[in-house]
Design an enzyme around this catalytic site. Structure first.
Site, mmCIF file in Angstrom:
data_model
loop_
_atom_site.group_PDB
_atom_site.id
_atom_site.type_symbol
_atom_site.label_atom_id
_atom_site.label_comp_id
_atom_site.label_asym_id
_atom_site.label_seq_id
_atom_site.Cartn_x
_atom_site.Cartn_y
_atom_site.Cartn_z
ATOM 1 N N ASP A 197 0.361 -0.994 -0.422
ATOM 2 C CA ASP A 197 -0.224 -0.030 0.242
ATOM 3 C C ASP A 197 0.887 1.442 0.172
ATOM 4 O O ASP A 197 2.061 1.052 -0.259
ATOM 5 C CB ASP A 197 -0.915 -0.320 0.946
ATOM 6 C CG ASP A 197 -2.349 0.561 0.461
ATOM 7 O OD1 ASP A 197 -2.128 1.639 0.412
ATOM 8 O OD2 ASP A 197 -2.776 0.090 0.758
ATOM 9 N N HIS A 271 -2.986 2.754 -4.877
ATOM 10 C CA HIS A 271 -2.692 2.686 -3.657
ATOM 11 C C HIS A 271 -0.790 2.065 -3.065
ATOM 12 O O HIS A 271 -0.752 0.800 -2.901
ATOM 13 C CB HIS A 271 -3.067 1.473 -2.778
ATOM 14 C CG HIS A 271 -4.486 1.558 -1.970
ATOM 15 N ND1 HIS A 271 -4.819 2.369 -0.968
ATOM 16 C CD2 HIS A 271 -5.697 2.330 -2.741
ATOM 17 C CE1 HIS A 271 -5.591 2.520 -0.280
ATOM 18 N NE2 HIS A 271 -6.507 2.101 -1.451
ATOM 19 N N GLU A 347 -9.555 2.514 -5.020
ATOM 20 C CA GLU A 347 -9.305 4.005 -4.469
ATOM 21 C C GLU A 347 -8.482 4.228 -5.850
ATOM 22 O O GLU A 347 -7.446 5.147 -4.882
ATOM 23 C CB GLU A 347 -9.987 4.326 -3.158
ATOM 24 C CG GLU A 347 -10.990 3.339 -2.371
ATOM 25 C CD GLU A 347 -10.119 3.310 -0.236
ATOM 26 O OE1 GLU A 347 -10.839 3.850 -0.103
ATOM 27 O OE2 GLU A 347 -9.103 2.881 0.176
HETATM 28 C C1 ACM Z 1 -10.778 -0.924 0.945
HETATM 29 O O1 ACM Z 1 -11.603 -0.653 2.345
HETATM 30 N N1 ACM Z 1 -9.737 0.413 0.223
HETATM 31 C C2 ACM Z 1 -11.054 -2.027 -0.113
#
Ligand code: ACM
Length: 627
Positions: A197, A271, A347
């Site tokens: 991440d 991410h 995201e």
């Molecule tokens: C997430 O909670 N961004 C998958």
């Protein structure tokens, strides 16, 4: 004679107790028939197993029993024994791969299953049938009796998972093993390992060494995650860690021995700040970025849309990115034997793609005006890349946007609607909606528990039904709980956030829908609190705290209270006095008087206070309208 009489009395008392005591198993088995009497473990108790495949499970059982009892039980291949683990030679269809039967009589316990996984779960049930002292890691004193019972048990779902984010905070190899040890006690079988991440890349990729040389380390910061100071050029990155490939192989083997499949997640194309800190040329901007130490790098607009102030995505129009990912996934595929690789997809901010000449050219080539379609293109390439390595693509529900790849499996997290849509399109689905399964959310009152941007109580997790109305159950593989660790910096707190909500979810994913009952679960949960105390494991007691919300009656503010744990009385005051069990007892909504009042409320049980005192000023009560 007196001794003999005492012994007989004790024996009878034990038998009666065993006969009447509730079994307090979590998750609740499919069928339980309690019988008279009990079997008591002694130092000459024998442990036997049939077939070499059953040997590791029998040895694990012996090891687990020996520490608290101080006995030296040894598992041996045998046709008869006090504790017998039996593999069926002719499969019992009802039990499937993970089911078992357990028959405890006054003479001993026989666990029967089609496969070692079933024996393993039978052993977990057997351990829960023993007194709580069995959880002790050191010598303990108890009468090691097992109530006579006949159990038939098998899971409702094949995918029963917990996800752990090791990027926001790194957890050591020993801690990961401990997490696996604790989850299997509740019959979870899937460990989703969120390995990468913005805040750290945690898996060694030998062909791309900078991913861990640079990407696994960040500047030291303290204070609230998300509000921390930006990294300055030249600052040392000292906080973090990663798993070597040897570590990963060791953990994969450890998990497999406990019937746990590990699903690795490499979260792309968003991410990806830690990867970009190592290889900035993979983004559209080539902007110098740092592994994020918990800064305020994004703006959220309240409807799920957001803007990244710092670029954290891979460039979908750059062939170098696919060469990079091919190297990553080649090594990941070799390390993890399971069929799924989770590629994230959540995201992903596309603002920098929109501005990028390469992305614009790719959009033109694809004949689209929607930048979102570039994510569909990206995921399509990944699905083919993984298929060539014999793997299936799994991603968060955003992979439905911009065109979903035909063989993709969807993890529904923004509620269940993504899961419903995916199932209707014929995709397999893992259910893990924020509303029921996000273990990072605050579980108690946010004036007591560290507040997070959302709340999720244990009882709400327990109420989850993974198969939505109108969806063909065959597409729902199961579900999991997800622990994001922005605000979970220690293993002790990781346990606190996981339990008891993960126990609730274990029952959601293992037990039959018709057998779910919160009051019954709550009683059993309390017994597991005691067992956890014995084991030295942490958990939250938020279920004892009053739940406080308000509603409006015209201009008037009305207090509405409840508790998760059945049988609590709530005593409250709003006259600046400390409430006790002589204060007003809450029975139904209360219209609050005007003025700068402060509510204080304390739960009681059996005449004694339990849980936390909750204190809320009027302005805080005003903010709780409609909670
Ligand atoms: C997430 O909670 N961004 C998958």
């Amino acid at each position: 004679m007196k001794k003999l009489l005492q012994f007989l009395l004790l024996l009878t008392a034990n038998m009666v107790l065993a006969q009447n005591a509730p079994l307090n198993l979590i998750p609740q088995p499919v069928e339980i028939q309690t019988l008279a009497g009990a079997f008591t473990l002694i130092k000459t108790t024998t442990i036997g197993y049939s077939g070499t495949e059953a040997k590791p499970v029998a040895e694990m059982l012996a090891q687990k029993l020996n520490a608290p009892t101080g006995y030296s039980l040894i598992a041996k291949q045998a046709k008869a024994a006090n504790l017998l683990l039996n593999l069926n030679t002719k499969p019992n269809d009802r039990l499937g791969k993970e089911g078992y039967t357990l028959e405890a009589t006054t003479k001993g316990v026989t666990i029967t299953a089609n496969q070692p996984a079933g024996l393993f779960y039978g052993v977990q049930t057997l351990l829960q049938l023993l007194p709580k002292e069995i959880e002790s890691n050191t010598l303990a004193k108890a009468s090691w009796s097992i109530p006579a019972v006949r159990i038939t048990d098998f899971p409702r779902f094949g995918w029963r998972g917990l996800m752990l984010d090791v990027s926001r905070h790194f957890f050591t190899k020993a801690e990961i093993k401990q997490y696996i040890d604790e989850m299997v006690r509740y019959k979870f079988n899937t460990f989703h390992w969120h390995l990468t991440d913005d805040q750290g890349w945690r898996i060694e990729i030998k062909s791309l060494p900078k991913l861990t040389e640079v990407g696994a380390w960040r500047a030291e910061r303290h204070g609230h995650f998300g509000d921390r100071a930006d990294v300055q050029a030249g600052e040392k990155a000292t906080v973090g860690g990663f798993y070597t490939q040897d570590d990963i192989r060791e953990i994969v083997k450890y998990a497999a021995e406990r019937n746990v499949t590990i699903v690795p997640e490499i979260d792309v194309p968003g991410h990806s700040m830690a990867a970009l800190a190592a290889y900035p040329e993979l983004s559209c901007t080539d902007q110098k970025v740092f592994v994020d130490p918990g800064t305020d790098f994004s703006e959220w607009y309240g409807n799920g849309t957001f803007k990244m102030k710092v670029e954290n995505t891979l460039n979908p129009s750059d062939e170098k990115v696919y060469e990079f990912l091919d190297k990553v996934f080649t090594e990941v595929a070799q390390l993890f034997p399971n069929q799924y690789i989770h590629v994230g997809g959540d995201e992903c901010y596309k603002g920098y793609w929109k501005e990028d000449a390469g992305c614009q050219a790719l959009m033109k080539k694809l004949g689209t005006h929607h930048v979102e379609d570039l994510q569909g293109y990206f995921m399509g390439r990944l699905e083919k890349m993984l298929a060539a390595k014999g793997k299936k693509l799994l991603g968060w529900d955003e992979i439905l946007e911009g065109g979903i790849s035909p063989g993709a499996t969807v993890m529904s997290w923004r509620g269940v609607k993504g899961g419903i849509e995916a199932a209707q399109l014929g995709h397999e689905v893992v259910m893990t909606p924020t509303t029921f399964a996000y273990l990072d959310y605050t579980q108690g009152d946010p004036t007591v528990d560290p507040p997070i941007y959302a709340r999720l109580r244990c009882q709400k997790s327990y109420s989850f039904e993974p198969v939505p109305d109108g969806v063909d159950a065959k597409y729902i593989l199961g579900g999991q709980g997800n622990l994001w660790t922005e605000q979970t910096p220690t293993y002790r707190y990781l346990e606190y956030m996981t339990y008891p909500r993960a126990w609730a979810l274990s029952e959601v994913y293992w037990s039959q829908k018709k057998d779910k009952n919160w009051d019954s679960f709550a009683k059993r949960m309390e017994v597991h609190f005691q067992r956890s105390d014995m084991a030295g494991k942490n958990y939250s007691k938020a279920v004892y705290d009053p739940i406080v919300s308000t509603k409006k009656d015209g201009e008037k503010l009305v207090l509405v209270m409840a508790s998760e744990m059945p049988g609590l009385d709530l005593f409250y005051s709003f006259d600046d006095t400390m409430p006790d069990d002589h204060s007003a007892k809450y029975a139904s909504p209360v219209t609050l008087p005007e003025g700068p009042i402060t509510l204080r409320v304390q739960a009681y049980r059996g005449g004694a206070p339990i849980g936390h005192l909750i204190t809320l000023k009027r302005e805080e009560l005003e903010k709780r309208v409609g909670w």
